[in-house]
Motif scaffolding. Structure first.
Motif, PDB file in Angstrom:
ATOM      1  N   SER A  18       0.992  -1.272  -0.477  1.00  0.00           N
ATOM      2  CA  SER A  18       0.154   0.259   0.022  1.00  0.00           C
ATOM      3  C   SER A  18       1.182   1.509  -0.107  1.00  0.00           C
ATOM      4  O   SER A  18       0.445   2.298  -0.426  1.00  0.00           O
ATOM      5  N   GLN A  40     -18.581  -1.830 -10.264  1.00  0.00           N
ATOM      6  CA  GLN A  40     -17.931  -0.935  -8.901  1.00  0.00           C
ATOM      7  C   GLN A  40     -19.172  -0.368  -8.086  1.00  0.00           C
ATOM      8  O   GLN A  40     -18.794   0.166  -7.390  1.00  0.00           O
ATOM      9  N   TYR A 179      -0.279  -5.678 -15.472  1.00  0.00           N
ATOM     10  CA  TYR A 179      -0.501  -6.217 -14.370  1.00  0.00           C
ATOM     11  C   TYR A 179       1.011  -6.311 -13.632  1.00  0.00           C
ATOM     12  O   TYR A 179       1.444  -7.432 -13.087  1.00  0.00           O
ATOM     13  N   THR A 198      -2.765  -1.960 -12.480  1.00  0.00           N
ATOM     14  CA  THR A 198      -3.699  -2.961 -11.719  1.00  0.00           C
ATOM     15  C   THR A 198      -4.881  -2.560 -11.810  1.00  0.00           C
ATOM     16  O   THR A 198      -5.533  -1.293 -11.967  1.00  0.00           O
ATOM     17  N   GLN A 199      -4.971  -3.780 -11.618  1.00  0.00           N
ATOM     18  CA  GLN A 199      -6.650  -4.419 -11.555  1.00  0.00           C
ATOM     19  C   GLN A 199      -7.210  -4.275 -10.264  1.00  0.00           C
ATOM     20  O   GLN A 199      -8.660  -4.791 -10.047  1.00  0.00           O
ATOM     21  N   SER A 200      -6.336  -4.088  -9.245  1.00  0.00           N
ATOM     22  CA  SER A 200      -6.660  -4.426  -7.962  1.00  0.00           C
ATOM     23  C   SER A 200      -6.690  -2.740  -7.432  1.00  0.00           C
ATOM     24  O   SER A 200      -6.267  -3.244  -5.552  1.00  0.00           O
ATOM     25  N   ARG A 202      -7.300   0.225  -4.836  1.00  0.00           N
ATOM     26  CA  ARG A 202      -8.504   0.688  -3.691  1.00  0.00           C
ATOM     27  C   ARG A 202      -8.104   2.216  -4.150  1.00  0.00           C
ATOM     28  O   ARG A 202      -6.688   2.770  -4.388  1.00  0.00           O
ATOM     29  N   GLY A 208     -14.187  -2.518  -3.058  1.00  0.00           N
ATOM     30  CA  GLY A 208     -13.558  -3.073  -3.803  1.00  0.00           C
ATOM     31  C   GLY A 208     -12.823  -2.872  -4.710  1.00  0.00           C
ATOM     32  O   GLY A 208     -11.805  -1.721  -4.175  1.00  0.00           O
ATOM     33  N   HIS A 209     -12.020  -3.839  -5.414  1.00  0.00           N
ATOM     34  CA  HIS A 209     -11.022  -2.988  -6.617  1.00  0.00           C
ATOM     35  C   HIS A 209     -11.252  -2.070  -7.465  1.00  0.00           C
ATOM     36  O   HIS A 209     -12.181  -2.116  -8.184  1.00  0.00           O
ATOM     37  N   ASP A 211      -9.613  -0.844 -11.486  1.00  0.00           N
ATOM     38  CA  ASP A 211      -8.556  -0.459 -12.531  1.00  0.00           C
ATOM     39  C   ASP A 211      -7.623   0.906 -12.727  1.00  0.00           C
ATOM     40  O   ASP A 211      -8.638   1.666 -12.233  1.00  0.00           O
TER      41      ASP A 211
END
Length: 228
Positions: A18, A40, A179, A198-200, A202, A208-209, A211
């Motif tokens: 993070s 989302q 990624y 990234t697709q994960s 925050r 949730g996740h 992009d």
């Protein structure tokens, strides 16, 4: 004891990950953004506008010949209201008539609501071989370009690009998804404007996740401005 150590180790890894992501978005000179769809759910745009380093968002508008994203209108209105530059994207289906897809996209994607070039999401070959797929895709790209009187942004994954599009795309801005820790290098060494890294991701305001992407090198948002 082992369980406690495992929990502490996992928490440490998450904290490091993070912090690295936050460090990039907070201190680097790249311009960052997100792309979203109904996956989302309800987005709290005021939180994104007030508390994030995201400068732009690409919002799913349509897919194929008759699918419209149910959250599109709310998302595009509120994203602009809270200060993000917005663009709309269409998920391309190779086996669906190109004119039908164009009508579906342009019926929802209103020029006066666009800050950024419309984007074509290219990640499904529909079972076609490379030649037949490219014939289908390029017909659609040409139709979009003629309709909006400017070149659309093209989005695809690194491996998909290398399999179907390497050496065949010229003059169009590209967003490449890959990624990995380092920016991808395409098989034909094509320069690209944006990297979806990234697709994960925050972000405050989205459960949730999500992009996340950023501009590369000297590329900037000026290159993908929608010309009214």
């Amino acid at each position: 004891m082992k369980r406690i150590l495992h929990i502490l180790f996992t928490a440490l890894l998450f904290s490091i990950s993070s912090s690295a992501q936050e460090l990039c978005e907070d201190t680097c000179t790249h311009v960052h953004g997100i792309d979203i769809s109904h996956y989302q759910g309800s987005v709290f745009w005021e939180a994104i506008g007030d508390n994030s380093k995201m400068a732009y968002v690409y919002i799913k508008c349509t897919e194929g010949g008759d699918n419209q994203d149910p959250t599109y209108y709310r998302n595009i209105q509120l994203a602009r209201q809270y200060g993000l530059k917005v663009g709309s994207y269409h998920f391309y289906r190779p086996k669906t008539d190109q004119q039908t897809q164009l009508r579906n996209f342009l019926a929802q994607c209103k020029p006066e609501q666009q800050d950024l070039l419309p984007m074509i999401d290219i990640e499904n070959a529909g079972g076609y071989n490379a030649s037949r797929f490219c014939d289908s895709l390029f017909k659609f790209i040409d139709l979009v370009e003629k309709a909006i009187k400017q070149k659309p942004l093209l989005y695809t994954y690194k491996n998909f690009y290398n399999t179907y599009l390497a050496g065949k795309i010229d003059g169009y801005p590209l967003m490449i998804a890959c990624y990995t820790k380092e920016p991808p290098v395409l098989m034909d060494e094509k320069d690209y404007a944006m990297w979806q890294y990234t697709q994960s991701g925050r972000i405050n305001g989205i459960k949730g996740h999500v992009d996340k992407s950023r501009f590369m090198g000297n590329h900037s948002m000026r290159e993908i401005r929608f010309k009214h």
